[in-house]
Design an enzyme around this catalytic site. Structure first.
Site, PDB file in Angstrom:
ATOM      1  N   PRO A  11      12.660   9.608   5.550  1.00 39.12           N
ATOM      2  CA  PRO A  11      13.505   9.732   4.366  1.00 39.12           C
ATOM      3  C   PRO A  11      12.922   9.118   3.099  1.00 39.12           C
ATOM      4  O   PRO A  11      12.312   8.053   3.142  1.00 39.12           O
ATOM      5  CB  PRO A  11      14.791   9.006   4.761  1.00 39.12           C
ATOM      6  CG  PRO A  11      14.422   8.150   5.913  1.00 39.12           C
ATOM      7  CD  PRO A  11      13.320   8.868   6.625  1.00 39.12           C
ATOM      8  N   ASN A  12      13.150   9.822   2.015  1.00 40.96           N
ATOM      9  CA  ASN A  12      12.808   9.387   0.655  1.00 40.96           C
ATOM     10  C   ASN A  12      11.317   9.454   0.327  1.00 40.96           C
ATOM     11  O   ASN A  12      10.933   9.239  -0.824  1.00 40.96           O
ATOM     12  CB  ASN A  12      13.355   7.978   0.353  1.00 40.96           C
ATOM     13  CG  ASN A  12      14.853   7.923   0.504  1.00 40.96           C
ATOM     14  OD1 ASN A  12      15.555   8.721  -0.111  1.00 40.96           O
ATOM     15  ND2 ASN A  12      15.360   7.025   1.333  1.00 40.96           N
ATOM     16  N   ARG A  19       9.718   7.011  -6.935  1.00 39.59           N
ATOM     17  CA  ARG A  19      10.505   5.863  -6.465  1.00 39.59           C
ATOM     18  C   ARG A  19       9.641   4.604  -6.373  1.00 39.59           C
ATOM     19  O   ARG A  19       8.480   4.683  -5.982  1.00 39.59           O
ATOM     20  CB  ARG A  19      11.122   6.206  -5.095  1.00 39.59           C
ATOM     21  CG  ARG A  19      10.262   5.960  -3.879  1.00 39.59           C
ATOM     22  CD  ARG A  19      10.916   6.390  -2.593  1.00 39.59           C
ATOM     23  NE  ARG A  19      11.592   5.333  -1.897  1.00 39.59           N
ATOM     24  CZ  ARG A  19      11.321   5.004  -0.614  1.00 39.59           C
ATOM     25  NH1 ARG A  19      10.394   5.645   0.071  1.00 39.59           N
ATOM     26  NH2 ARG A  19      11.984   4.040  -0.030  1.00 39.59           N
ATOM     27  N   TYR A  24       5.131   1.745  -3.814  1.00 33.48           N
ATOM     28  CA  TYR A  24       4.582   2.959  -3.213  1.00 33.48           C
ATOM     29  C   TYR A  24       3.545   3.690  -4.068  1.00 33.48           C
ATOM     30  O   TYR A  24       3.019   4.717  -3.649  1.00 33.48           O
ATOM     31  CB  TYR A  24       5.737   3.915  -2.854  1.00 33.48           C
ATOM     32  CG  TYR A  24       6.772   3.257  -1.971  1.00 33.48           C
ATOM     33  CD1 TYR A  24       6.418   2.748  -0.723  1.00 33.48           C
ATOM     34  CD2 TYR A  24       8.099   3.114  -2.371  1.00 33.48           C
ATOM     35  CE1 TYR A  24       7.351   2.123   0.098  1.00 33.48           C
ATOM     36  CE2 TYR A  24       9.044   2.499  -1.563  1.00 33.48           C
ATOM     37  CZ  TYR A  24       8.663   2.003  -0.333  1.00 33.48           C
ATOM     38  OH  TYR A  24       9.583   1.387   0.475  1.00 33.48           O
ATOM     39  N   ASN A  75       5.035   8.069   9.296  1.00 29.18           N
ATOM     40  CA  ASN A  75       5.680   7.084   8.442  1.00 29.18           C
ATOM     41  C   ASN A  75       7.170   7.386   8.555  1.00 29.18           C
ATOM     42  O   ASN A  75       7.689   8.286   7.891  1.00 29.18           O
ATOM     43  CB  ASN A  75       5.208   7.215   6.990  1.00 29.18           C
ATOM     44  CG  ASN A  75       5.800   6.121   6.110  1.00 29.18           C
ATOM     45  OD1 ASN A  75       6.716   5.404   6.543  1.00 29.18           O
ATOM     46  ND2 ASN A  75       5.299   5.988   4.899  1.00 29.18           N
ATOM     47  N   ALA A  78      12.550   4.341   6.341  1.00 28.81           N
ATOM     48  CA  ALA A  78      13.626   3.407   6.700  1.00 28.81           C
ATOM     49  C   ALA A  78      14.042   3.512   8.172  1.00 28.81           C
ATOM     50  O   ALA A  78      14.510   2.531   8.767  1.00 28.81           O
ATOM     51  CB  ALA A  78      14.830   3.651   5.796  1.00 28.81           C
ATOM     52  N   GLU A  99       1.232   4.605  13.552  1.00 27.48           N
ATOM     53  CA  GLU A  99       2.351   4.238  12.669  1.00 27.48           C
ATOM     54  C   GLU A  99       1.773   3.859  11.307  1.00 27.48           C
ATOM     55  O   GLU A  99       0.784   3.132  11.234  1.00 27.48           O
ATOM     56  CB  GLU A  99       3.104   3.031  13.255  1.00 27.48           C
ATOM     57  CG  GLU A  99       4.214   2.532  12.339  1.00 27.48           C
ATOM     58  CD  GLU A  99       4.950   1.308  12.888  1.00 27.48           C
ATOM     59  OE1 GLU A  99       4.620   0.840  14.008  1.00 27.48           O
ATOM     60  OE2 GLU A  99       5.845   0.821  12.177  1.00 27.48           O
ATOM     61  N   HIS A 101       2.637   2.700   7.154  1.00 25.36           N
ATOM     62  CA  HIS A 101       3.514   2.310   6.044  1.00 25.36           C
ATOM     63  C   HIS A 101       2.660   2.106   4.802  1.00 25.36           C
ATOM     64  O   HIS A 101       1.593   1.478   4.878  1.00 25.36           O
ATOM     65  CB  HIS A 101       4.280   1.023   6.359  1.00 25.36           C
ATOM     66  CG  HIS A 101       5.147   1.182   7.555  1.00 25.36           C
ATOM     67  ND1 HIS A 101       6.308   1.914   7.529  1.00 25.36           N
ATOM     68  CD2 HIS A 101       4.979   0.774   8.827  1.00 25.36           C
ATOM     69  CE1 HIS A 101       6.827   1.938   8.741  1.00 25.36           C
ATOM     70  NE2 HIS A 101       6.046   1.258   9.550  1.00 25.36           N
ATOM     71  N   ARG A 108       7.915  -8.022   2.944  1.00 26.64           N
ATOM     72  CA  ARG A 108       9.089  -7.583   2.189  1.00 26.64           C
ATOM     73  C   ARG A 108      10.372  -8.167   2.786  1.00 26.64           C
ATOM     74  O   ARG A 108      10.336  -9.171   3.480  1.00 26.64           O
ATOM     75  CB  ARG A 108       9.104  -6.046   2.148  1.00 26.64           C
ATOM     76  CG  ARG A 108       7.855  -5.486   1.461  1.00 26.64           C
ATOM     77  CD  ARG A 108       7.909  -3.985   1.326  1.00 26.64           C
ATOM     78  NE  ARG A 108       9.024  -3.541   0.497  1.00 26.64           N
ATOM     79  CZ  ARG A 108       9.414  -2.270   0.390  1.00 26.64           C
ATOM     80  NH1 ARG A 108       8.763  -1.323   1.061  1.00 26.64           N
ATOM     81  NH2 ARG A 108      10.438  -1.942  -0.372  1.00 26.64           N
TER      82      ARG A 108
HETATM   83  C1  DQA Z   1       7.895   2.503   4.160  1.00 25.25           C
HETATM   84  C2  DQA Z   1       8.545   1.128   4.293  1.00 25.25           C
HETATM   85  C3  DQA Z   1      10.008   1.266   4.688  1.00 25.25           C
HETATM   86  O1  DQA Z   1      10.597  -0.015   4.832  1.00 25.25           O
HETATM   87  C4  DQA Z   1      10.764   2.024   3.623  1.00 25.25           C
HETATM   88  O2  DQA Z   1      12.105   2.216   4.011  1.00 25.25           O
HETATM   89  C5  DQA Z   1      10.128   3.311   3.251  1.00 25.25           C
HETATM   90  C6  DQA Z   1       8.674   3.404   3.202  1.00 25.25           C
HETATM   91  C7  DQA Z   1       6.444   2.423   3.621  1.00 25.25           C
HETATM   92  O3  DQA Z   1       5.763   3.416   3.690  1.00 25.25           O
HETATM   93  O4  DQA Z   1       6.036   1.366   3.124  1.00 25.25           O
HETATM   94  O5  DQA Z   1      10.793   4.270   2.898  1.00 25.25           O
HETATM   95  O6  DQA Z   1       7.828   3.108   5.438  1.00 25.25           O
END
Ligand code: DQA
Length: 146
Positions: A11-12, A19, A24, A75, A78, A99, A101, A108
């Site tokens: 998501p997002n 964002r 990011y 990725n 959340a 995995e 990020h 964080r």
């Molecule tokens: C994320 C880190 C997550 O905590 C966050 O909710 C994201 C992006 C990252 O790529 O750093 O949406 O996965």
């Protein structure tokens, strides 16, 4: 030939570039996809780039990947911190999983410092920005050669 990988985004992440640039960066989702496709071509990998904001859709994508792909880069955004369903689906995929990020989740908020998938994946990359995707593709190619 072991050369098909899927990059799954949660998501997002479709809003990359827009964002929280401090976390990011400024690369857009479309540009990131383009960069990943370019790197994969160079390495003779066939990649699919997927994104969903919906947990169940991500579970379906992971389940379908069992018969279509040799490796997963994920990725989960959340859902990394909340989704037992995504963890369980990944656990059924008996091939390499990376995995990823973009941000350093361990630097964080406390709720981001727990990943529900780290202990079932092959390895992980975090905190290296969107370059992490390129590094993950290179690592996946090496894993698939073994
Ligand atoms: C994320 C880190 C997550 O905590 C966050 O909710 C994201 C992006 C990252 O790529 O750093 O949406 O996965």
């Amino acid at each position: 030939m072991n050369n098909k990988i899927i990059i799954i985004n949660g998501p997002n992440l479709n809003l990359l570039g827009e964002r929280e640039q401090s976390q990011y960066g400024s690369v857009s989702f479309d540009k990131l996809k383009e960069n990943c496709l370019k790197k994969s071509k160079e390495l003779n990998l066939v990649i699919e780039f997927a994104q969903s904001n919906v947990e169940g859709e991500l579970v379906n994508i992971i389940q379908d990947s069992r018969n279509k792909f040799d490796g997963i880069i994920i990725n989960a955004a959340a859902f990394t911190h909340t989704s037992i369903a995504i963890r369980d689906a990944l656990d059924v995929f008996k091939k390499p999983i990376i995995e990823l990020h973009i941000s350093n989740i361990y630097k964080r908020e406390e709720f981001r410092q727990k990943s529900l998938i780290s202990d079932i994946v092959t390895g992980g990359i975090f905190g290296l920005g969107t370059d992490g995707y390129i590094l993950a593709i290179i690592s996946m190619q090496k894993l698939l050669k073994k």
